[in-house]
Design a protein around this motif. Structure first.
Motif, PDB file in Angstrom:
ATOM      1  N   GLY A 181      84.920  -4.594  19.657  1.00  0.00           N
ATOM      2  CA  GLY A 181      85.726  -5.698  20.155  1.00  0.00           C
ATOM      3  C   GLY A 181      87.170  -5.348  20.450  1.00  0.00           C
TER       4      GLY A 181
ATOM      5  N   ILE B 162      85.479 -10.337  26.067  1.00  0.00           N
ATOM      6  CA  ILE B 162      86.828  -9.942  25.633  1.00  0.00           C
ATOM      7  C   ILE B 162      87.716  -9.714  26.847  1.00  0.00           C
TER       8      ILE B 162
ATOM      9  N   ARG C  53      79.703  -8.889  24.996  1.00  0.00           N
ATOM     10  CA  ARG C  53      80.903  -9.077  24.180  1.00  0.00           C
ATOM     11  C   ARG C  53      82.118  -8.429  24.848  1.00  0.00           C
TER      12      ARG C  53
ATOM     13  N   ARG D 159      91.022 -11.879  27.719  1.00  0.00           N
ATOM     14  CA  ARG D 159      92.354 -11.268  27.797  1.00  0.00           C
ATOM     15  C   ARG D 159      93.042 -11.628  29.112  1.00  0.00           C
TER      16      ARG D 159
END
Ligand code: FES
Length: 214
Positions: free
Chosen positions: A193, A123, A119, A127
């Protein structure tokens, strides 16, 4: 000429004032990307300056063309554009290395996959890609125009150097990944997250990397 101390991916190296971060990294075989050979097109040389940003040349138009202000404020630079100009020290980690460490944490070194680390990796990649979208397609147009007006050196000598350095850097990164059998723990204090979670994971990976090197 004064020597400047730079830490790239936890490895301490020396540089001369005026050298680009990318040239230093390539010389020292630090894990970094340079697909466009330092011509400000591919962005694979992106790195995050952890300390000493004031000892580098300020972001130029090429960097501002690719990196939104928020990313610049977070310390991200294009290593092919950022040149040493102060006395240092400078500490930086490349995006290639951040990705490698996140991937190593996700794969867990034991044949299992850590879902929390996957995860964090997702992320991080999301990004990067969202940041790149901010200026599309104008950043592409302006870069193509720049390359047309000032074509890069495509000589055989230059291409040979590119291949040689790519082979050296990639081979070394693979060695290090192979040694990272036990991935560092991922700090879970920050909200799941969140950007802080990704940064915490990277800091933990850095600490473990330093400890492994003694
Ligand atoms: S090496 Fe391609 S943008 Fe820096």
């Amino acid at each position: 000429m004064p020597t400047v101390t730079i830490t790239i991916n936890d490895q301490q190296v020396s540089a001369q004032a005026g050298e680009r971060l990318l040239d230093v990294a390539r010389r020292e075989q630090a894990h970094i990307g340079f697909v466009c050979d330092g011509n400000g097109f591919c962005q694979t040389c992106q790195c995050r300056v952890l300390a000493g940003n004031e000892h580098l040349s300020p972001p130029n138009e090429i960097e501002k063309n690719w990196l939104p202000q928020q990313r610049l404020d977070d310390g991200y630079r294009l290593a092919c554009q950022a040149a040493v100009r102060g006395r240092g020290p400078i500490e930086t980690i490349t995006v290639a290395e951040e990705l490698r460490r996140l991937l190593a944490a996700a794969l867990n070194g034991s044949g299992t996959v850590r879902r929390d680390a996957v995860r964090d990796l997702t992320i991080y990649l999301t990004r990067i890609n969202l940041d790149q979208l901010v200026f599309y397609p104008w950043n592409m147009f302006s870069t193509v125009l720049r390359l047309i007006s000032s074509p890069p050196d495509l000589s055989a000598e230059r291409l040979n150097a590119l291949l040689r350095d790519a082979q050296a850097v990639t081979g070394r990164a693979w060695d290090e990944r192979g040694n990272a059998a036990t991935p560092p723990p991922i700090a879970r204090t920050p909200a799941r997250g969140s950007a802080e979670a990704v940064s915490a994971a990277l800091r933990a990976a850095q600490r473990a990397n330093r400890a492994a090197r003694g």
